[in-house]
Scaffold this active site. Sequence first.
Site, PDB file in Angstrom:
ATOM      1  NE  ARG A 122     -23.595  67.249  29.214  1.00  0.00           N
ATOM      2  CZ  ARG A 122     -23.818  65.942  29.333  1.00  0.00           C
ATOM      3  NH1 ARG A 122     -22.813  65.121  29.600  1.00  0.00           N
ATOM      4  NH2 ARG A 122     -25.032  65.453  29.213  1.00  0.00           N
ATOM      5  CB  SER A 123     -22.313  74.262  25.750  1.00  0.00           C
ATOM      6  OG  SER A 123     -20.904  74.273  25.752  1.00  0.00           O
ATOM      7  CB  SER A 135     -19.170  70.878  31.520  1.00  0.00           C
ATOM      8  OG  SER A 135     -18.924  69.743  30.708  1.00  0.00           O
ATOM      9  CE1 TYR A 151      -6.969  71.780  23.169  1.00  0.00           C
ATOM     10  CE2 TYR A 151      -4.635  72.313  23.237  1.00  0.00           C
ATOM     11  CZ  TYR A 151      -5.785  72.079  22.513  1.00  0.00           C
ATOM     12  OH  TYR A 151      -5.749  72.136  21.144  1.00  0.00           O
TER      13      TYR A 151
END
Length: 529
Positions: A109-110, A119, A474
């Site tokens: 996860r960023s 994520s 998306y």
Amino acid sequence: MKVPTSKAILFFVLSVLLSSVSWATAYADLNDFLQCLPKFSESSYPIIETIYTQKNTSFQYVLNAYIKNRRYSTPTIPKPMAIIAAMHESHVQATVVCAKQHALHIRIRSGGYDYKGLSYVSSVPFIILDMFNLRSIEINVTDESAWVQAGATAGELYYKIAEKSKVHGFPAGVCPTVATGGLISGGGYGPTMRRFGLSADNIEDAKLVNVNGTILDRNSMGEDLFWAIRGGGGASFGVILSWKIKLVRVPAKVTVFNVTRSIEQGALDVLYRWQYVAPKLPKNTYIRATSQVSNGEGKKKDVEVSFVGHFLGQIDELLRLINESFPKLGLQRKDCFEMSWVESTVFWAGYPIGTPINVLLNMTNMPTFFFKSKSDYVKEPIPKEGIKSIWQMVHKIEKVYVQWNPYGGRMDEIAASATPFPHRAGNLFKIQYYMSWTEEGIDTTNKYLSFSRKLYEAMTPFVSKNPREAFLNYRDIDIGANLHNQTEFDIARVYGSKCFKDNFDRLVRVKTVVDPQNFFRNEQSIPPL
């Protein structure tokens, strides 16, 4: 009412039991994993201080801080066994090496903007490798480049560029809290893409941790892997640490506008004409069209269309252009605002004109609403009757907007195979269907998900076919997904062909070389052969 068969009941019971056993086994392995981490971390900052387990009082806060969709923060959603909030590159290396050694599944996860939460959610026992602490940005105006760590947000990047130069920018998204790790690896588009292309089209180098825990740059990873991570979804191939981006030159002053037209004001004719004009305008011009139900006080509930524009130039030049090419819009000087490029990013983020640019540094709090998003690509203008049918559904649903993003310009000039992102020449515009709500409860969620799918189905005659294309960032598992931690190639080809078209096969070949055992995986990842 259909009564479950004894076999179905037995299968359900076995599934629950096996799931319970799986989680129990994983928790037993978790301690070994945590003890492994310091052995492979070389940072002076102790990795032990980056670990949040469910016993930690800060665990829930750290988990929820980067969840953007409330659908994935409810109590019934599976939670990670631990979060590693890396503070140093070696923490990322250690997490990959130890997770692989102890057969633990990781999610990367960023920024937390994965629309489906892939994520930070998994149906099998997992840990989160969180990149939000890795957010340094080094701007070099001399060679017009910057190194940006994966946890840095688009807003932080815009702000840092503006500190160094008033005539440089970077083509990326309109949401300032999206982190660059996922934004760029999925493509990254925004209001300057018709002039400069996507974020992924403006990358000169990258650093990535591979499945063996080794840090690679463009030279050491090779051109195939460097190609794959610029639009193919980095999480299928490794952990993106940072990008070297190419800064682009922008005018000292740009112009923006937001013009809303109701049905009574001729919105149908304007939107119909928009399809022919917006993709053909000069590259320095971008006009987005968004259809939604009006919600202002005293207004009759009806569909209206907002035309939001960005022009790399000044007002007089823009007015001449629009009055010649798109007079139906009725753009006037009072609608237009000149500002610096960085101020335009604040405008596109939805803030009022004049908002200080330091708002770009704000971080969002806990998720406030539930949402569902889907995407489409349009290659032929939609007839007026088709637009009316779309608006009828929008009016009925209310809590949805249909956003049309024009193509053309630079997007027509870049080959579909230049990066994994294939949606180039031949597209008039991309659609985002975005539905949000605040009411809680599974019945409410299912109602809105049903609305979303019905709208998507109704659009079938007007959009791309064979395959029906979709935008990776998306995230939408309705288009196909490998569930329950399995990766079946035939299923992957279904969603892969929609997101990547002919580039899917090359992505598979890259994956097979760099991660043959499929360590980096999620429900819509690239599979190895």
